[in-house]
Design an enzyme around this catalytic site. Structure first.
Site, PDB file in Angstrom:
ATOM      1  N   LYS A 154      27.996  55.111 -35.002  1.00 18.40           N
ATOM      2  CA  LYS A 154      29.414  55.344 -35.312  1.00 18.40           C
ATOM      3  C   LYS A 154      30.325  54.636 -34.322  1.00 18.40           C
ATOM      4  O   LYS A 154      31.413  54.204 -34.681  1.00 18.40           O
ATOM      5  CB  LYS A 154      29.735  56.845 -35.365  1.00 18.40           C
ATOM      6  CG  LYS A 154      29.218  57.491 -36.638  1.00 18.40           C
ATOM      7  CD  LYS A 154      29.932  58.790 -36.939  1.00 18.40           C
ATOM      8  CE  LYS A 154      29.453  59.385 -38.246  1.00 18.40           C
ATOM      9  NZ  LYS A 154      29.937  60.731 -38.488  1.00 18.40           N
TER      10      LYS A 154
ATOM     11  N   LYS B 171      20.766  53.744 -45.425  1.00 22.12           N
ATOM     12  CA  LYS B 171      20.995  55.097 -45.950  1.00 22.12           C
ATOM     13  C   LYS B 171      22.214  55.130 -46.895  1.00 22.12           C
ATOM     14  O   LYS B 171      23.206  54.461 -46.617  1.00 22.12           O
ATOM     15  CB  LYS B 171      21.221  55.996 -44.725  1.00 22.12           C
ATOM     16  CG  LYS B 171      21.622  57.395 -44.991  1.00 22.12           C
ATOM     17  CD  LYS B 171      21.918  58.128 -43.692  1.00 22.12           C
ATOM     18  CE  LYS B 171      23.392  58.114 -43.374  1.00 22.12           C
ATOM     19  NZ  LYS B 171      23.854  59.146 -42.456  1.00 22.12           N
TER      20      LYS B 171
ATOM     21  N   LYS C 144      28.593  58.233 -47.341  1.00 24.52           N
ATOM     22  CA  LYS C 144      29.935  58.507 -47.881  1.00 24.52           C
ATOM     23  C   LYS C 144      30.898  57.380 -47.536  1.00 24.52           C
ATOM     24  O   LYS C 144      31.880  57.169 -48.224  1.00 24.52           O
ATOM     25  CB  LYS C 144      30.505  59.779 -47.238  1.00 24.52           C
ATOM     26  CG  LYS C 144      29.842  61.064 -47.643  1.00 24.52           C
ATOM     27  CD  LYS C 144      30.611  62.213 -46.988  1.00 24.52           C
ATOM     28  CE  LYS C 144      29.814  63.476 -46.887  1.00 24.52           C
ATOM     29  NZ  LYS C 144      29.754  64.030 -45.530  1.00 24.52           N
TER      30      LYS C 144
END
Ligand code: TYM
Length: 335
Positions: free
Chosen positions: A117, A199, A202
């Site tokens: 992130k 993966k 969202k």
């Protein structure tokens, strides 16, 4: 005879950063529903975690309510389970702070999600993003959870939670239950439909990469039809066939069939037929959830009432643990 045995306590949460993806659904939410039948369950909308990445306030508010309604639509009964919104229960932030002081900088810096992130949001590597796992540890430890159903990407956060809990218990006396992750055999890592080595997420900017639980049947079909596969044109599970392996995993989760059965069913058939079957199985699974969601959203007062009651019930349990912790740490408590 009355059964007085304590049921296992199950806890899990989800961020309201968008409508859940098929990854969230198969990796976590479906297991929540299944586990809620015979465990003592606590589920929540993790809005405090969501602000570790910049959010638009009106959107965050709307998505939090929708995520809550979706949890009810999933079949989680707010009278039988405790369902709440994380920011409605201040004990999460309070215990989160205390646990920060029992976590080493090096431990938190090793978290792969923090590294991913911070690379993705290089202009906003905030302290909250770094302390994300200690808040998650607080979420779990406040409720003395035995099991935490999550996807494979959360396993490392569960490990650090266990380490923090053991450290605190060792420094004082047994305070926290040591939680175990519950990661399903299939669905634990649903991959992107456009890059099956990544993966499903969202935050993917490619609209064809992720299927969302509230996508229309038409969109779901289109996304599966354009899923990236390989040139072999044989439905079987093998190393290097990431696209097909992913579709087989999804189909298995939605139909309950194992990989041998799936291979036999599509023996001699092409990927076109298989992709349609996978899309149909997903649509059949999510359609009832969508219908219930649309019904529930007509009565926002009901959703708000459930969230309020859920927070009260959660707060009662959370406060018991927090009070114990504050006493052990040595905070002066006045009556
Ligand atoms: P979040 O909101 O990213 O995801 C919610 C759940 O979905 C799982 N998941 C997946 N499973 C399979 N395949 C995928 N592609 C996929 N993507 C996501 C996640 O593993 C998760 O179980 N930190 C958590 C929220 C949280 C939490 C907690 C969870 C906050 N406090 C306490 C458990 C206990 C998160 O960001 O999940």
């Amino acid at each position: 005879m009355e059964n007085t045995e304590r049921k296992d306590r199950v806890l899990s949460m989800i961020q309201p950063t968008s409508v859940p993806t098929l990854g969230n659904y198969l990796g976590a939410l479906k297991n929540w529903k299944q586990m809620s039948a015979d465990n003592d369950c606590i589920f929540a909308v993790a809005d405090l975690h969501a602000i570790t990445v910049r959010q638009e306030p009106a959107k965050l508010r709307k998505q939090s309510l929708e995520m809550y309604a979706l949890m009810i639509a999933l079949g989680l009964d707010p009278d039988k389970n405790i369902i709440f919104v994380q920011s409605h229960v201040p004990q999460h932030s309070q215990l989160g702070w205390i646990l920060n002081c029992y976590t080493q900088f090096g431990e938190a810096a090793r978290m792969t999600q923090f590294k991913d992130k911070s690379a993705k949001h290089a202009d906003n590597v905030n302290v909250g993003l770094f302390a994300y796992p200690t808040l998650m540890a607080a979420d779990i430890l406040l409720y003395q959870a035995d099991y935490v159903p999550v996807g494979a990407d959360q396993k490392q956060h569960l490990e650090i939670t266990r380490d923090i809990a053991e450290r605190f218990n060792g420094a004082y006396s047994p305070t926290f239950t040591i939680p175990k992750p519950y990661i399903g055999k299939t669905g634990a890592k649903v991959m992107s439909l456009q890059d099956p080595t990544k993966k499903m997420s969202k935050s993917d900017t490619n609209p064809k990469a992720s299927v969302y639980v509230l996508d229309t049947p038409d969109d779901i079909m289109k996304k599966f039809k354009s899923a990236v596969t390989d040139s072999e044109a044989r439905v079987h599970y093998a190393d290097g066939k990431d696209g097909i392996n992913n579709l087989m995993g999804i189909y298995s989760c939605c139909t309950g069939k194992n990989f041998d059965e799936i291979e036999a069913e599509f023996d001699g058939k092409g990927y076109g037929d298989f992709k349609i079957a996978v899309a149909e199985s997903v649509i059949a699974d999510v359609k009832p959830v969508q219908d219930r969601f649309n019904e529930i959203m007509k009565d926002k007062a009901y959703v708000e009432k459930c969230a309020k009651e859920g927070a009260e019930k959660a707060s009662y349990i959370a406060n018991k643990t927090l009070t114990k912790v504050m006493k052990k740490v040595g905070f002066w408590q006045v009556k």
